[in-house]
Design an enzyme around this catalytic site. Sequence first.
Site, PDB file in Angstrom:
ATOM      1  N   LYS A  53       0.842  -1.210   0.000  1.00 34.36           N
ATOM      2  CA  LYS A  53       0.000   0.000   0.000  1.00 34.36           C
ATOM      3  C   LYS A  53       0.879   1.264   0.000  1.00 34.36           C
ATOM      4  O   LYS A  53       0.558   2.254  -0.655  1.00 34.36           O
ATOM      5  CB  LYS A  53      -0.928  -0.025   1.231  1.00 34.36           C
ATOM      6  CG  LYS A  53      -1.734   1.237   1.452  1.00 34.36           C
ATOM      7  CD  LYS A  53      -2.787   1.489   0.383  1.00 34.36           C
ATOM      8  CE  LYS A  53      -3.484   2.834   0.637  1.00 34.36           C
ATOM      9  NZ  LYS A  53      -4.547   3.145  -0.301  1.00 34.36           N
ATOM     10  N   LYS A  80      -0.698  11.680   5.879  1.00 32.80           N
ATOM     11  CA  LYS A  80      -0.384  10.575   6.811  1.00 32.80           C
ATOM     12  C   LYS A  80       0.332   9.441   6.067  1.00 32.80           C
ATOM     13  O   LYS A  80       1.338   8.904   6.530  1.00 32.80           O
ATOM     14  CB  LYS A  80      -1.700  10.114   7.448  1.00 32.80           C
ATOM     15  CG  LYS A  80      -1.658   8.896   8.307  1.00 32.80           C
ATOM     16  CD  LYS A  80      -2.087   7.621   7.609  1.00 32.80           C
ATOM     17  CE  LYS A  80      -3.468   7.632   7.036  1.00 32.80           C
ATOM     18  NZ  LYS A  80      -3.863   6.354   6.428  1.00 32.80           N
TER      19      LYS A  80
END
Length: 299
Positions: free
Chosen positions: A172, A240
């Site tokens: 990811k 983030k």
Amino acid sequence: MSNPTIGFIGLGIMGRPMTKNLLKAGFTVIGYDLFPAGIEEVVAAGAKAGTSIADVTKRSDVIITMLPDTPDVEKVALGPDGVMANIKPGSLYIDMSTVSPTVAEQIGKLAGEKGVEALDAPVSGGDVGAQKGTLSIMVGGTEAAFERALPVFAPMGKATLCGKHGAGQVVKACNQILVGVTIAGVAEALTLGAKAGVDPAKIVQVLGGGLARCGILENRGQRIVSRDFNPGFRCRLHYKDMRIIMAAGQAYGVPLMVSSIVHDLFKRMIVAGRGEYDHTGLITAVEEMAGIEVKKHEE
Ligand code: NAD
């Protein structure tokens, strides 16, 4: 585990449609979020309401979390009233949030010690993929847990086992490098074209037919030139992810020079108070530097 009861914790932009797809596939789902609005929406679609993390965990065979950031998952999964403290023997915990690979490894290790199974399973495909059930699901964990989870993943998208605990989160991070860098590239291309006087809608249309065509142009190109920056995927969440990526670069000794610029562009969005914009709103940071606003030309 035939027809397991699923506990779904984190009913935000992604969690709500994912829950609805599980309900449509015939699963019993118990939903929980800090805010009642998310719970009410999935209850209206047929879910049961959970009252706390512990309550959902105790009533479920499979517990899924879809939370914003690493500290949220640490608290919900590892906290004293969390999933790991309340999980039933034989249950399966799947974290589908995007978080640090090292925390995913830690959860996997703790699950092993407790005799339960855990998977990290972050997703790509955005809010549209969540609604359509076409997410790409990147999974880390054991083959046995993956096989067990496949029927649960199926209504949400296509799952691929990437390796051991944490591998889903590593893949990811790779995905978010490509998405972030591409958004920044599209932003620069459209800002240059627009300042030179070309209709950005035309640029999106033409580039979409050549080698530069990509998911960002296809899915979000028209929204960018229409200046629709409603999330979607919030800049604060992509920031983030860029922080997770930079930490991974440190941990594995990989210079990530292009990513570091994109990291700082997203930081600029947060500092400017635009963290709630969709990540395609990153173009506003590029526009500021060029002193122009990219808008499609009037018909
Ligand atoms: P969101 O902020 O819309 O939803 C997160 C939800 O978690 C919120 O409703 C929040 O109230 C809830 N929550 C936070 N702490 C909680 C707690 N302690 N207990 C219960 N609920 C709690 O975020 P999102 O866009 O749905 O993203 C969720 C995750 O999926 C993130 O890690 C994000 O990076 C990832 N992701 C998002 C997208 C996207 O397009 N939005 C795409 C791929 C991956």
